[in-house]
Design a protein around this motif. Structure first.
Motif, PDB file in Angstrom:
ATOM      1  N   PRO A  33       0.812  -1.228   0.000  1.00 33.14           N
ATOM      2  CA  PRO A  33       0.000   0.000   0.000  1.00 33.14           C
ATOM      3  C   PRO A  33       0.839   1.270   0.000  1.00 33.14           C
ATOM      4  N   GLU A  34       2.008   1.244   0.656  1.00 32.15           N
ATOM      5  CA  GLU A  34       2.836   2.439   0.697  1.00 32.15           C
ATOM      6  C   GLU A  34       3.499   2.739  -0.638  1.00 32.15           C
ATOM      7  N   ASP A  35       3.401   1.829  -1.611  1.00 32.64           N
ATOM      8  CA  ASP A  35       3.966   2.037  -2.944  1.00 32.64           C
ATOM      9  C   ASP A  35       2.889   2.261  -4.001  1.00 32.64           C
ATOM     10  N   TYR A  36       1.660   2.590  -3.554  1.00 32.24           N
ATOM     11  CA  TYR A  36       0.550   2.803  -4.484  1.00 32.24           C
ATOM     12  C   TYR A  36      -0.005   4.216  -4.271  1.00 32.24           C
ATOM     13  N   PHE A  37      -0.109   4.998  -5.364  1.00 33.84           N
ATOM     14  CA  PHE A  37      -0.510   6.397  -5.277  1.00 33.84           C
ATOM     15  C   PHE A  37      -1.647   6.683  -6.254  1.00 33.84           C
ATOM     16  N   ASP A  38      -2.520   7.632  -5.892  1.00 35.02           N
ATOM     17  CA  ASP A  38      -3.639   7.996  -6.759  1.00 35.02           C
ATOM     18  C   ASP A  38      -3.209   8.857  -7.936  1.00 35.02           C
ATOM     19  N   SER A  39      -2.097   9.602  -7.797  1.00 31.30           N
ATOM     20  CA  SER A  39      -1.653  10.507  -8.865  1.00 31.30           C
ATOM     21  C   SER A  39      -0.150  10.742  -8.735  1.00 31.30           C
ATOM     22  N   THR A  40       0.436  11.317  -9.782  1.00 34.16           N
ATOM     23  CA  THR A  40       1.860  11.654  -9.719  1.00 34.16           C
ATOM     24  C   THR A  40       2.098  12.748  -8.678  1.00 34.16           C
ATOM     25  N   LYS A  41       1.126  13.643  -8.522  1.00 31.64           N
ATOM     26  CA  LYS A  41       1.260  14.697  -7.517  1.00 31.64           C
ATOM     27  C   LYS A  41       1.334  14.103  -6.118  1.00 31.64           C
ATOM     28  N   ASP A  42       0.482  13.100  -5.854  1.00 29.16           N
ATOM     29  CA  ASP A  42       0.518  12.442  -4.542  1.00 29.16           C
ATOM     30  C   ASP A  42       1.855  11.746  -4.328  1.00 29.16           C
ATOM     31  N   PHE A  43       2.411  11.179  -5.410  1.00 28.85           N
ATOM     32  CA  PHE A  43       3.725  10.535  -5.305  1.00 28.85           C
ATOM     33  C   PHE A  43       4.788  11.563  -4.935  1.00 28.85           C
ATOM     34  N   GLU A  44       4.751  12.726  -5.597  1.00 25.09           N
ATOM     35  CA  GLU A  44       5.742  13.766  -5.332  1.00 25.09           C
ATOM     36  C   GLU A  44       5.642  14.292  -3.904  1.00 25.09           C
ATOM     37  N   GLN A  45       4.417  14.257  -3.358  1.00 24.88           N
ATOM     38  CA  GLN A  45       4.214  14.736  -1.993  1.00 24.88           C
ATOM     39  C   GLN A  45       4.344  13.621  -0.957  1.00 24.88           C
ATOM     40  N   GLY A  46       4.638  12.397  -1.444  1.00 17.89           N
ATOM     41  CA  GLY A  46       4.811  11.279  -0.521  1.00 17.89           C
ATOM     42  C   GLY A  46       3.535  10.849   0.158  1.00 17.89           C
ATOM     43  N   LYS A  47       2.404  10.918  -0.575  1.00 16.21           N
ATOM     44  CA  LYS A  47       1.108  10.561  -0.011  1.00 16.21           C
ATOM     45  C   LYS A  47       0.561   9.307  -0.698  1.00 16.21           C
ATOM     46  N   PRO A  48       0.730   8.126  -0.106  1.00 14.00           N
ATOM     47  CA  PRO A  48       0.161   6.906  -0.689  1.00 14.00           C
ATOM     48  C   PRO A  48      -1.361   6.995  -0.760  1.00 14.00           C
ATOM     49  N   SER A  49      -1.965   6.137  -1.554  1.00 16.05           N
ATOM     50  CA  SER A  49      -3.411   6.133  -1.743  1.00 16.05           C
ATOM     51  C   SER A  49      -4.131   5.985  -0.399  1.00 16.05           C
ATOM     52  N   PRO A  50      -5.084   6.899  -0.119  1.00 13.55           N
ATOM     53  CA  PRO A  50      -5.800   6.823   1.167  1.00 13.55           C
ATOM     54  C   PRO A  50      -6.790   5.670   1.180  1.00 13.55           C
ATOM     55  N   MET A  51      -6.457   4.623   1.867  1.00 15.94           N
ATOM     56  CA  MET A  51      -7.336   3.470   1.944  1.00 15.94           C
ATOM     57  C   MET A  51      -7.907   3.367   3.347  1.00 15.94           C
ATOM     58  N   ARG A  52      -9.199   3.250   3.444  1.00 22.22           N
ATOM     59  CA  ARG A  52      -9.818   3.121   4.758  1.00 22.22           C
ATOM     60  C   ARG A  52     -10.315   1.703   4.958  1.00 22.22           C
ATOM     61  N   GLU A  53     -10.446   1.320   6.193  1.00 26.19           N
ATOM     62  CA  GLU A  53     -10.811  -0.050   6.511  1.00 26.19           C
ATOM     63  C   GLU A  53     -12.327  -0.234   6.548  1.00 26.19           C
ATOM     64  N   TYR A  54     -12.767  -1.347   5.968  1.00 25.67           N
ATOM     65  CA  TYR A  54     -14.154  -1.763   6.062  1.00 25.67           C
ATOM     66  C   TYR A  54     -14.211  -3.061   6.857  1.00 25.67           C
ATOM     67  N   PRO A  55     -15.066  -3.171   7.870  1.00 24.82           N
ATOM     68  CA  PRO A  55     -15.180  -4.455   8.571  1.00 24.82           C
ATOM     69  C   PRO A  55     -15.864  -5.470   7.674  1.00 24.82           C
ATOM     70  N   ILE A  56     -15.383  -6.691   7.652  1.00 19.49           N
ATOM     71  CA  ILE A  56     -15.975  -7.729   6.817  1.00 19.49           C
ATOM     72  C   ILE A  56     -16.388  -8.935   7.654  1.00 19.49           C
ATOM     73  N   VAL A  57     -16.707  -8.685   8.926  1.00 19.21           N
ATOM     74  CA  VAL A  57     -17.137  -9.764   9.807  1.00 19.21           C
ATOM     75  C   VAL A  57     -18.367 -10.447   9.221  1.00 19.21           C
ATOM     76  N   GLY A  58     -18.358 -11.753   9.134  1.00 21.92           N
ATOM     77  CA  GLY A  58     -19.495 -12.489   8.623  1.00 21.92           C
ATOM     78  C   GLY A  58     -19.605 -12.505   7.121  1.00 21.92           C
ATOM     79  N   LYS A  59     -18.634 -11.924   6.406  1.00 26.98           N
ATOM     80  CA  LYS A  59     -18.694 -11.891   4.951  1.00 26.98           C
ATOM     81  C   LYS A  59     -18.108 -13.151   4.318  1.00 26.98           C
TER      82      LYS A  59
END
Length: 266
Positions: free
Chosen positions: A57-83
């Protein structure tokens, strides 16, 4: 081990992956999470159209600008209990249970103390969850298991009788499954080519070319009220009938809503 989570990018599957010191434009295909007693490992499976990559995840970016700013893709957690498909979780005993079919064709209840889970986020934001501890087909309850199998009973006169469950009767055979897979492969090619298929409850199908416009949004009377309103820049198609495509199988298709029932007469 109750709280398994999946990481989901809210914005887009498209992004940039840092691979061997190169930033490559890619599209994410699945996200795998392996959670064990000692921690969690996450990998993003993506492709540039020709090659496939597996990155952190730390090597995946939404845009080149995010890469230049050192901001990996913002991924949030979803609970999958019972899925986990066809498995129930018991909070009191911290175990997972389901029904399987034994060598005699009879349902048997099984319990699992799952130590690891692998979760793939697939198309339409659906989770596919698996575990190396589960090696057989599982069923949610006894009724589903008994309808999915066949078993033999010895009658009072000594003769043997084979009982076949309704789901087993209705499930497509191997040859039919092969044809369905061929259809699925063709649909994948259609989607990749920019064709959007839409159908009404009266079995009428529409084929829309999405390549020549910025966006195609299809709404119905079941859509949310705010989605029914025309948005800035949108136009309304005046005669959608010109977009009808007459599929050979259209008359043989039946539709249900989100929930439906299947009644069978043997």
């Amino acid at each position: 081990m109750e709280k398994f989570n999946a990481f989901v990018n809210d914005e887009s599957w498209n992004g940039y992956a840092l691979v061997d010191d190169r930033l490559i434009a890619v599209k994410a295909e699945t996200i795998d999470i392996l959670q064990t007693a000692i921690g969690k490992r996450i990998r993003i499976n993506c492709t540039d159209g020709e090659n496939k990559y597996r990155v952190r995840p730390e090597d995946y970016f939404d845009s080149t600008k995010d890469f230049e700013q050192g901001k990996p893709s913002p991924m949030r957690e979803y609970p999958i209990v019972g899925k986990i498909k066809n498995i129930r979780y018991n909070r009191e005993t911290d175990t997972w249970s389901a029904y399987a079919i034994d060598s005699n064709g009879l349902p048997v209840k099984k319990k699992f103390g799952l130590c690891s889970i692998q979760c793939s986020l697939e198309r339409h934001n659906c989770f596919k969850v698996t575990s190396s501890e589960i090696k057989e087909q599982l069923y949610w309850d006894y009724e589903e298991a008994i309808q999915s199998t066949s078993y033999t009973s010895v009658e009072p006169d000594g003769t043997e009788k084979t009982h076949v469950g309704l789901i087993k009767l209705l499930k497509p055979n191997d040859e039919q499954q092969k044809l369905l897979q061929e259809l699925n492969n063709t649909l994948e090619k259609l989607y990749a080519a920019g064709v959007k298929l839409v159908h009404r409850d009266d079995s009428t199908w529409f084929a829309l070319n999405t390549k020549e416009v910025q966006e195609v949004r299809v709404v119905s009377e079941w859509s949310e009220e705010e989605d029914l309103e025309k948005r800035p820049g949108e136009e309304t198609v005046c005669r959608e009938g010109q977009l009808i495509f007459d599929f050979n199988f259209s008359d043989g298709i039946e539709y249900g809503q989100e929930l439906f029932y299947i009644y069978v007469k043997r």
